[in-house]
Write a protein that holds these residues in place. Sequence first.
Motif, short mmCIF file in Angstrom:
data_model
loop_
_atom_site.label_atom_id
_atom_site.label_comp_id
_atom_site.label_asym_id
_atom_site.label_seq_id
_atom_site.Cartn_x
_atom_site.Cartn_y
_atom_site.Cartn_z
N SER A 44 -5.97 -23.27 -6.98
CA SER A 44 -5.46 -24.11 -5.89
C SER A 44 -4.00 -24.49 -6.07
N PHE A 45 -3.43 -24.18 -7.24
CA PHE A 45 -2.00 -24.45 -7.46
C PHE A 45 -1.12 -23.50 -6.64
N THR A 46 -1.71 -22.50 -6.03
CA THR A 46 -1.06 -21.65 -5.02
C THR A 46 -0.05 -20.66 -5.61
N LEU A 47 -0.20 -20.31 -6.87
CA LEU A 47 0.70 -19.31 -7.43
C LEU A 47 0.26 -17.88 -7.10
N ALA A 48 -1.05 -17.68 -6.92
CA ALA A 48 -1.56 -16.32 -6.71
C ALA A 48 -0.94 -15.63 -5.49
N PRO A 49 -0.85 -16.29 -4.32
CA PRO A 49 -0.25 -15.60 -3.17
C PRO A 49 1.24 -15.31 -3.34
N ILE A 50 1.88 -15.99 -4.30
CA ILE A 50 3.30 -15.76 -4.55
C ILE A 50 3.49 -14.62 -5.54
N LEU A 51 2.79 -14.71 -6.67
CA LEU A 51 3.06 -13.79 -7.77
C LEU A 51 2.30 -12.48 -7.70
N LEU A 52 1.02 -12.52 -7.37
CA LEU A 52 0.22 -11.30 -7.42
C LEU A 52 0.68 -10.23 -6.44
N PRO A 53 1.02 -10.57 -5.18
CA PRO A 53 1.58 -9.53 -4.31
C PRO A 53 2.88 -8.95 -4.86
N ILE B 287 -5.73 -9.98 0.82
CA ILE B 287 -6.57 -10.86 1.64
C ILE B 287 -7.49 -11.69 0.75
N GLU B 288 -8.07 -11.06 -0.27
CA GLU B 288 -8.96 -11.78 -1.19
C GLU B 288 -8.24 -12.90 -1.92
N ILE B 289 -6.96 -12.70 -2.23
CA ILE B 289 -6.17 -13.74 -2.89
C ILE B 289 -6.14 -15.00 -2.04
N TRP B 290 -5.89 -14.84 -0.74
CA TRP B 290 -5.85 -15.99 0.16
C TRP B 290 -7.23 -16.62 0.35
N GLN C 80 -9.68 -16.69 -1.81
CA GLN C 80 -10.00 -17.44 -3.02
C GLN C 80 -9.25 -18.77 -3.04
N LEU C 81 -7.97 -18.74 -2.66
CA LEU C 81 -7.18 -19.97 -2.63
C LEU C 81 -7.78 -20.98 -1.65
N LEU C 82 -8.07 -20.54 -0.45
CA LEU C 82 -8.61 -21.46 0.55
C LEU C 82 -10.00 -21.96 0.16
N GLY C 83 -10.76 -21.12 -0.56
CA GLY C 83 -12.06 -21.56 -1.06
C GLY C 83 -11.93 -22.72 -2.03
N THR C 84 -10.92 -22.66 -2.91
CA THR C 84 -10.72 -23.77 -3.86
C THR C 84 -10.24 -25.03 -3.15
N MET C 85 -9.47 -24.86 -2.09
CA MET C 85 -9.03 -26.03 -1.32
C MET C 85 -10.21 -26.71 -0.63
N SER D 45 0.83 -1.20 0.00
CA SER D 45 0.00 0.00 0.00
C SER D 45 0.87 1.25 0.00
N PHE D 46 1.97 1.20 0.74
CA PHE D 46 2.90 2.34 0.76
C PHE D 46 3.53 2.54 -0.61
N VAL D 47 3.95 1.44 -1.25
CA VAL D 47 4.59 1.52 -2.57
C VAL D 47 3.60 2.03 -3.61
N GLN D 48 2.37 1.56 -3.55
CA GLN D 48 1.37 1.91 -4.56
C GLN D 48 0.62 3.20 -4.24
N ASP D 49 0.82 3.72 -3.05
CA ASP D 49 0.14 4.94 -2.61
C ASP D 49 -1.38 4.78 -2.64
N ARG D 50 -1.85 3.59 -2.33
CA ARG D 50 -3.27 3.32 -2.16
C ARG D 50 -3.41 2.03 -1.37
N ASP D 51 -4.56 1.77 -0.80
CA ASP D 51 -4.77 0.58 0.03
C ASP D 51 -4.99 -0.65 -0.86
N VAL D 52 -4.03 -1.59 -0.82
CA VAL D 52 -4.15 -2.83 -1.61
C VAL D 52 -4.26 -4.05 -0.70
#
Length: 245
Positions: free
Chosen positions: A85-94, A50-53, A55-60, A38-45
Amino acid sequence: MRVFRWDEHSKDEFYSEQVKILFYAIYTTTNHLGTMASFVQDRDVKKHLIEIWLQLLGTMITDADWRMRQYVPTVEEYMETAIVSFTLAPILLPASYFVGQTLLASVVNGQEYNELFRLMGTCCRLLNDIQGFERESSEGKLDSVSLRVLHSDGSMSIEAAKESIRRSVASCRKDLLRLVLKEDSVVPRACRELFWNMCKICHFFYSHTDAFSSPTEMVSTVNAVIHEPLKLEIRDLSLPVQSEK
């Protein structure tokens, strides 16, 4: 499920100490990354992370429900869940928030950004399924290989299913590269390259075997990158160079 409550998680007791440890690992790390991003982007991300996680847990949960009910999904149903569920989103999207480019909410929620993730996730999941088929079958798990065979009513062999998947991987890889190199993209080039690099990493892991889960397959590569010193070829400049006649 406590994680879906997020900041309201303290209202109930944890199921076990192990669950408590895992939850707080996700909770504190995601909040910390969210604050920095959020500091880097100058907006609340933080909400997006949180939504990424969630969604992942929902697929699990969906995967677990299918196994308990012995439900056989269609290939399309499986892929919709398996890409996440392959768990790439919490790694790459942030990480896409930290490459020095501004990522607007309209871009992150837009069609192109999500298509980049879908194509990358499809390539990586299918490559994993090809190499992990035997192991997962022995554990009673379904994947894109077994589902293609099951839904073919006996007309497709395991090898034919794998070959079909390899063609799908090649097609997705081309489409992904086309988006990465697109001239008029709304997604910054540095962010697009993250998706392409992750796709290349998955090819490295799964091109010949399941190197990701192997305890020995990647050892020499890791050592070459981290531990072994660079070997430079040094030319002896004191020796005279003979001219060609």
